[in-house]
Design a protein around this motif. Sequence first.
Motif, PDB file in Angstrom:
ATOM      1  N   LYS A   1      50.556 -40.765  10.611  1.00 38.30           N
ATOM      2  CA  LYS A   1      51.725 -40.988   9.754  1.00 38.30           C
ATOM      3  C   LYS A   1      52.982 -41.189  10.596  1.00 38.30           C
ATOM      4  N   SER A   2      53.201 -40.272  11.553  1.00 39.47           N
ATOM      5  CA  SER A   2      54.393 -40.404  12.393  1.00 39.47           C
ATOM      6  C   SER A   2      54.344 -41.701  13.179  1.00 39.47           C
ATOM      7  N   THR A   3      53.194 -41.992  13.733  1.00 44.54           N
ATOM      8  CA  THR A   3      53.065 -43.207  14.524  1.00 44.54           C
ATOM      9  C   THR A   3      53.421 -44.429  13.681  1.00 44.54           C
TER      10      THR A   3
ATOM     11  N   PHE B   1      62.000 -41.008   6.794  1.00 46.05           N
ATOM     12  CA  PHE B   1      61.981 -39.543   6.953  1.00 46.05           C
ATOM     13  C   PHE B   1      60.636 -39.146   7.521  1.00 46.05           C
ATOM     14  N   ASP B   2      60.639 -38.454   8.668  1.00 46.26           N
ATOM     15  CA  ASP B   2      59.370 -37.978   9.225  1.00 46.26           C
ATOM     16  C   ASP B   2      59.301 -36.464   9.051  1.00 46.26           C
ATOM     17  N   GLU B   3      58.616 -36.021   8.018  1.00 44.32           N
ATOM     18  CA  GLU B   3      58.474 -34.599   7.698  1.00 44.32           C
ATOM     19  C   GLU B   3      59.805 -33.864   7.786  1.00 44.32           C
ATOM     20  N   PRO B   4      60.782 -34.244   6.975  1.00 44.10           N
ATOM     21  CA  PRO B   4      62.132 -33.666   7.105  1.00 44.10           C
ATOM     22  C   PRO B   4      62.195 -32.190   6.753  1.00 44.10           C
TER      23      PRO B   4
END
Lengths: 256, 452
Positions: free
Chosen positions: A56-58, A176-179
């Motif tokens: 997901k982050s990638t 938003f990456d796991e905010p």
Amino acid sequence: MTTSSGNLAQKSVTETAIKIDNLNKWYGDHHVLKDVSLDISEGEIMVVCGPSGSGKSTLIRSLNHLEEYQEGVVSVFGQPLSRDRQSHKIIHQTMGMVFQNFNLFPHLTVLQNCTLGLTWLRKMSERDADKMVMRLLDRVGIAHLATRYPGQLSGGQQQRVAISRSLAMEPKIMLFDEPTSALDPEMVKEVLDVMIDLAKTGMTMVCVTHEMQFARQVADRVVFMADGEIIEVGPPEQVLVNPQWDRTREFLQHVL
Amino acid sequence: MDDLNVKNQPALKQFVPTPPRPPRKSERGILGTIRHRCFNSIGNSLLTLCVATVLFYLVKHVLDWAVFNAVFIADNRRQCMDISPDGACWAGVISWFNGLIYGRFPVDEQWRVNIGVLLGLVWLLPLMSKRIALRNFILLSWIGLYPFVGAYLFLGGRFGEELGLVHGAMTCLALAFLTIIYANWILSVLGKKGLNELFVPLVSRLVERRIHLLSFVAVWLLVALVIALGLSQVSLEPVPIERWGGLFLTFIIAGFAITMAIPVGVILALGRRSKLPVIHWLSMTVIELVRSVPLITVLFMAVTLLPIFLPADMEFNKLTQVLVAVCLFAGAYMAENIRGGLQAIPKGQYEAAATLGLGYLHTMVLIILPQALRMMIPNIMTSFISLLKDTTLVSIIGLFDIMLMARNIANDKDWVGMHTEPLVMISVLFFILCYSMSQYSLNLEKRLKVDR
Ligand SMILES: Nc1ncnc2c1ncn2[C@@H]1O[C@H](COP(=O)(O)OP(=O)(O)O)[C@@H](O)[C@H]1O
Ligand SMILES: [Mg+2]
């Protein structure tokens, strides 16, 4: 039922904001994104979920070139991106990003964190920048903390500063990456509330998050990823309530 | 239904926090503390007594030599010996004191050294005040402009002749800048607008953008012109560099090394991290080469090798060569300090800067370097302190800094063989300087809250 996926339907414009076309990425021999394709319309709220390590982050970091990818094309508002200056300009003018661990600049005050880009890149006068940022900080409820340093704030407050900092550059798309993953439970809500408000303004948002309540409430579509692939895409009530795949159901049982 | 539920449940107890209580204070006085710390057992009491005796004898002997049996007024060493054979002979140090401080700078011109050093300190004074905007520029101006004023005062000559017109112009600009800083300081205390805003109404009629910048430049040039008119009337006695010496010269070399260490160090450190192979290898070579040889070698190399590499018609005096060498030496060590700081900055900071759209230069100058430098303040200060002490090595290649002046005393026919006293005096002087630097660093750390 409070869930509504009607956001998108109400919007008249449905221009494609981000078009991801057959994205492939490897870390060495490790294939972390496998033929990922996805269209995100302007104004759409897209929630990406999936087990840890599923890429997901990638994926989200590939959109604004924090990660390189070996194959595939990402287009923003119809412009295919490459590694040149022009693409960088498009990225910085259209996309803002909020990180899991805030990444505020610890040596600058809240206000300075947010005005930095305006004064140095937009060449805005200090007074105008301050005024604009104070309005933003007021909107997320931390105007009274403007002169503090990030180290003096709680996690929830820091994340709200980080959101304001991105918004100050007036992006069209927010990533938003796991905010909320690094926050204590009691602070998750204050950040989610800010994001929900933002969603109502018609901002295009791509959110990696495990907050399923948030997904149900505001997402237009939910993407479920596993092992570098997109397994399911669809409106929240479909993916979250009636998943088609075993992996999705297994994951949902864990987070719900 | 709801009512029933509420009734069946026992009423919730209301939580009242316990009021806070101050910690218990120690009731022992000074004597009590001493007894508790030093005489809490027989063994410890004996140890305390032993240490106290040794300390007492040490202090007594030192004081006897340095103060009670010392001679302060005498014409030569023989007289000293006659008056008090086992005391220090401060008379020699006192008679050479001027030389220790100013070297062989002509006595009548020494006021210029005093004024020059004073101006340098005065220049930095506004950094302490929170009222002054753009304090970074003061530091930059000190690095970029003050040397011209210093050189003008120390070297002397007719304005714009011996040192050239460019130097003269820079001197005036520098003094004008200093004047503006102080005028602004005073004006801001009085609650008025700064001097640089003087021409804003005029300039805003001529152009639309950059009004404040242009007004500042206009005021700056005007003040510089006034100063130039004034300076062109005075003529200072020229003093050749060979006559500079003593603590004054040590200050110049150490000051230069300390000031240049950070800029040179930053450039080398960033160069070493560069992705361009040429820059990377060049920086790496300079850093490793300079770091792996002693300072003396670097000094000798500068004096003997530099003239070979440079075109024949470029002639440098020894001081310039030494300054280049010291600057390289300081920069190479500082580069490694700074690289350590850079490595400690989390990747997230670069990413956050990148998503805001900041380029390499902006990211480094605004985000990364301020944090890296702050983090490394203790190490940087340690380097500065060693630099101050290391610069005394220049006496080896024949610059009359304070060390060589001190050793020269022993060669004076009146004070033949007097080594101890001048060295003691220098030790005390260096201790005071270095200790203040380390105290300042602690203070700075606290102010910038490094260990937050
Ligand atoms: N810098 C890296 N080097 C090698 N492998 C990595 C790196 N970053 C992430 N990975 C791998 O890529 C995969 C996807 O990671 P990531 O996108 O962070 O997953 P998620 O955000 O969904 O938890 C994981 O298997 C992880 O081990
Ligand atoms: Mg992740």
